[in-house]
Design an enzyme around this catalytic site. Sequence first.
Site, PDB file in Angstrom:
ATOM      1  N   TYR A  80       0.875  -1.177   0.000  1.00 24.76           N
ATOM      2  CA  TYR A  80       0.000   0.000   0.000  1.00 24.76           C
ATOM      3  C   TYR A  80       0.911   1.226   0.000  1.00 24.76           C
ATOM      4  CZ  TYR A  80      -3.308   3.586   1.410  1.00 24.76           C
ATOM      5  OH  TYR A  80      -4.063   4.744   1.471  1.00 24.76           O
TER       6      TYR A  80
ATOM      7  N   ASP B 157      -1.907  -1.310  -4.197  1.00 19.60           N
ATOM      8  CA  ASP B 157      -2.332   0.050  -4.529  1.00 19.60           C
ATOM      9  C   ASP B 157      -1.072   0.901  -4.565  1.00 19.60           C
ATOM     10  OD1 ASP B 157      -3.253   2.626  -4.648  1.00 19.60           O
ATOM     11  OD2 ASP B 157      -4.512   2.503  -2.855  1.00 19.60           O
TER      12      ASP B 157
ATOM     13  N   HIS C   1     -11.969   1.093  -4.716  1.00 14.63           N
ATOM     14  CA  HIS C   1     -11.075   0.363  -5.627  1.00 14.63           C
ATOM     15  C   HIS C   1     -11.742  -0.932  -6.108  1.00 14.63           C
ATOM     16  CE1 HIS C   1      -7.214   2.500  -4.555  1.00 14.63           C
ATOM     17  NE2 HIS C   1      -7.980   2.845  -3.537  1.00 14.63           N
TER      18      HIS C   1
END
EC number: 3.1.11.2
Length: 259
Positions: free
Chosen positions: A108, A149, A250
């Site tokens: 992340y 991500d 997302h």
Amino acid sequence: MKIATWNVNSLKIRLNQTLDWLAANPVDALCLQELKLTDDKFPLAAIEEAGYHAAFTGQKTYNGVAVLSRAPVRDVVRNMPGFDDTHQRLISVTLDSPAGEVRVISAYCPNGQSLDSEKYPYKLAWYAALREHVAAELQRYPRLALLGDFNVAPDDRDVHDPAKWEGQVLVSEPERAALRALIELGLSDAFRLFEQPEKSFSWWDYRQLAFRRNAGLRIDHILLSPPLRDACTACAIDKEPRRNDQPSDHAPVVATLDL
């Protein structure tokens, strides 16, 4: 072998959505981001009941990453050794496949907030540390997949309106250069190995009916080392979960590997 990544934007809120998605899409490994819960609150029993093992590292309210896998994981490393950071943003595990061991990393990456924020240089420093970490991992694990991500849209085709986003985080040239430097270790963007529909995105703001208008960005990626790139037969974004009630902002990205 199927591997996937999904920023669920709170596993507590979206546990049932995650379990439903796994039931419909029984991938071998699912990398999660933004768990937004501490380790003692991680729903391990529910994950195991669904037939998955889990390695995770979390914190209250923010961040947190995990790898859910059908096979047991080993050699778990949380965050990046040598990089002083209290945020839980990275977890690395080893899985066994018929072709041999596969290193799976769930990331992340920082958002950066804005170009004049103190969080922006932190993002670039974090990326530099990630590059060093992945370079070291590649020396040990030729079969490596970095999923997550990344909070960077690689180029303008990954942005619904490049002119509107100019001068903002997620699309700035230093961020894109940091992502390119990571890819230049020998990694490949699995999504771009195949012909894809135009305006394919993985994130849409909750505001201004962004999903309905497909006003999104492609910031969730699966990066593969050469042996996994050569084994990759498909990669797609699954937009269906974005249509759920109270969805994550997302969508999952899924890659299929012939291993």
